[in-house]
Design a protein around this motif. Structure first.
Motif, PDB file in Angstrom:
ATOM      1  N   UNK A   1      85.009  42.973  28.796  1.00 17.31           N
ATOM      2  CA  UNK A   1      84.885  43.854  29.955  1.00 17.31           C
ATOM      3  C   UNK A   1      84.245  45.179  29.566  1.00 17.31           C
ATOM      4  N   UNK A   2      84.683  45.759  28.448  1.00 24.44           N
ATOM      5  CA  UNK A   2      84.115  47.032  28.004  1.00 24.44           C
ATOM      6  C   UNK A   2      82.628  46.907  27.687  1.00 24.44           C
ATOM      7  N   UNK A   3      82.231  45.788  27.055  1.00 27.32           N
ATOM      8  CA  UNK A   3      80.811  45.576  26.754  1.00 27.32           C
ATOM      9  C   UNK A   3      79.993  45.441  28.024  1.00 27.32           C
ATOM     10  N   UNK A   4      80.510  44.678  28.980  1.00 26.04           N
ATOM     11  CA  UNK A   4      79.788  44.502  30.242  1.00 26.04           C
ATOM     12  C   UNK A   4      79.621  45.837  30.946  1.00 26.04           C
ATOM     13  N   UNK A   5      80.696  46.587  31.033  1.00 28.52           N
ATOM     14  CA  UNK A   5      80.638  47.868  31.745  1.00 28.52           C
ATOM     15  C   UNK A   5      79.777  48.887  31.003  1.00 28.52           C
ATOM     16  N   UNK A   6      79.872  48.927  29.679  1.00 28.50           N
ATOM     17  CA  UNK A   6      79.089  49.926  28.941  1.00 28.50           C
ATOM     18  C   UNK A   6      77.594  49.627  28.972  1.00 28.50           C
ATOM     19  N   UNK A   7      77.232  48.346  28.999  1.00 26.53           N
ATOM     20  CA  UNK A   7      75.807  48.000  28.973  1.00 26.53           C
ATOM     21  C   UNK A   7      75.173  47.948  30.359  1.00 26.53           C
TER      22      UNK A   7
ATOM     23  N   UNK B   1      77.006  48.981  33.684  1.00 23.42           N
ATOM     24  CA  UNK B   1      77.589  49.738  34.795  1.00 23.42           C
ATOM     25  C   UNK B   1      76.949  51.115  34.926  1.00 23.42           C
ATOM     26  N   UNK B   2      77.402  51.830  35.943  1.00 28.83           N
ATOM     27  CA  UNK B   2      76.988  53.208  36.205  1.00 28.83           C
ATOM     28  C   UNK B   2      75.475  53.335  36.390  1.00 28.83           C
TER      29      UNK B   2
ATOM     30  N   UNK C   1      72.454  48.659  35.914  1.00 29.71           N
ATOM     31  CA  UNK C   1      72.019  47.418  36.566  1.00 29.71           C
ATOM     32  C   UNK C   1      72.468  47.484  38.018  1.00 29.71           C
ATOM     33  N   UNK C   2      71.545  47.235  38.944  1.00 35.10           N
ATOM     34  CA  UNK C   2      71.885  47.412  40.366  1.00 35.10           C
ATOM     35  C   UNK C   2      72.890  46.392  40.907  1.00 35.10           C
ATOM     36  N   UNK C   3      73.090  45.280  40.225  1.00 37.09           N
ATOM     37  CA  UNK C   3      73.979  44.240  40.745  1.00 37.09           C
ATOM     38  C   UNK C   3      75.358  44.229  40.107  1.00 37.09           C
ATOM     39  N   UNK C   4      75.637  45.148  39.193  1.00 36.38           N
ATOM     40  CA  UNK C   4      76.972  45.204  38.596  1.00 36.38           C
ATOM     41  C   UNK C   4      77.783  46.277  39.305  1.00 36.38           C
ATOM     42  N   UNK C   5      78.995  45.903  39.682  1.00 33.66           N
ATOM     43  CA  UNK C   5      79.878  46.820  40.392  1.00 33.66           C
ATOM     44  C   UNK C   5      81.113  47.115  39.553  1.00 33.66           C
TER      45      UNK C   5
ATOM     46  N   UNK D   1      80.011  41.566  40.680  1.00 34.37           N
ATOM     47  CA  UNK D   1      78.594  41.212  40.725  1.00 34.37           C
ATOM     48  C   UNK D   1      78.197  41.171  42.190  1.00 34.37           C
ATOM     49  N   UNK D   2      77.122  41.865  42.515  1.00 31.34           N
ATOM     50  CA  UNK D   2      76.627  41.882  43.876  1.00 31.34           C
ATOM     51  C   UNK D   2      75.694  40.692  44.065  1.00 31.34           C
ATOM     52  N   UNK D   3      76.232  39.625  44.669  1.00 33.13           N
ATOM     53  CA  UNK D   3      75.453  38.425  44.953  1.00 33.13           C
ATOM     54  C   UNK D   3      74.735  38.609  46.283  1.00 33.13           C
ATOM     55  N   UNK D   4      73.862  37.682  46.626  1.00 37.85           N
ATOM     56  CA  UNK D   4      73.124  37.775  47.887  1.00 37.85           C
ATOM     57  C   UNK D   4      74.070  37.741  49.094  1.00 37.85           C
ATOM     58  N   UNK D   5      75.207  37.067  48.947  1.00 42.54           N
ATOM     59  CA  UNK D   5      76.143  36.950  50.060  1.00 42.54           C
ATOM     60  C   UNK D   5      77.172  38.077  50.080  1.00 42.54           C
TER      61      UNK D   5
END
Length: 138
Positions: free
Chosen positions: A7-13, A15-16, A19-23, A39-43
């Motif tokens: 989770x920390x790796x995903x958010x640090x790389x 988030x903020x 990447x426009x699709x990571x929430x 993750x902001x999916x199309x739906x």
């Protein structure tokens, strides 16, 4: 690695704004929001909980695929899949692996499906047809 480390790796790389699709979830978005990423999916947004995420998504390659990759002529692929060392204590020259390592998601699914089919074959299902008269059709 751990689930929290993932989770920390995903958010640090990502988030903020990286990447426009990571929430990054808020308390109102999901239960236990500190262990989630979105993750902001199309739906719409989908939130993933990292509790047991690594264990649930650990799956192994089939042995025939590993064999092909081990025999690759590419030096890079060969480094990722070195030949297995044989255990001198193992019988018949096989490489030893713990039995728990073979319980992949695919294996678990297959086992559960076989159990379901066995249960279904051991029962005698009965069907009731509902008959409704059609006055317009004679």
């Amino acid at each position: 690695g751990s689930d929290e480390g993932l989770l920390q790796k995903i958010l640090s790389k990502h988030a903020d704004g990286k990447h426009p699709n990571l929430l990054r979830p808020k308390a109102k978005d999901c239960k236990d929001f500190l262990k989630n990423f979105g993750v902001l999916h199309y739906a719409g947004p989908v939130f993933y909980n990292v509790s047991s995420f690594l264990e649930k998504n650990k799956d192994q390659l089939h042995s025939d695929i590993i064999g092909v990759l081990q025999n690759s002529t590419s030096p890079l692929v060969g480094k990722f899949f070195p030949p297995e060392q044989e255990d001198p204590n193992a019988g018949r020259g096989r490489a030893s692996k713990p039995s728990s390592a073979k319980k992949t998601l695919g294996f678990q699914f297959k086992t559960q499906l076989n159990d379901l089919i066995t249960t279904l074959n051991g029962t005698f299902p009965h069907f009731v047809r509902c008959m409704k008269s059609n006055d317009e059709k004679s």
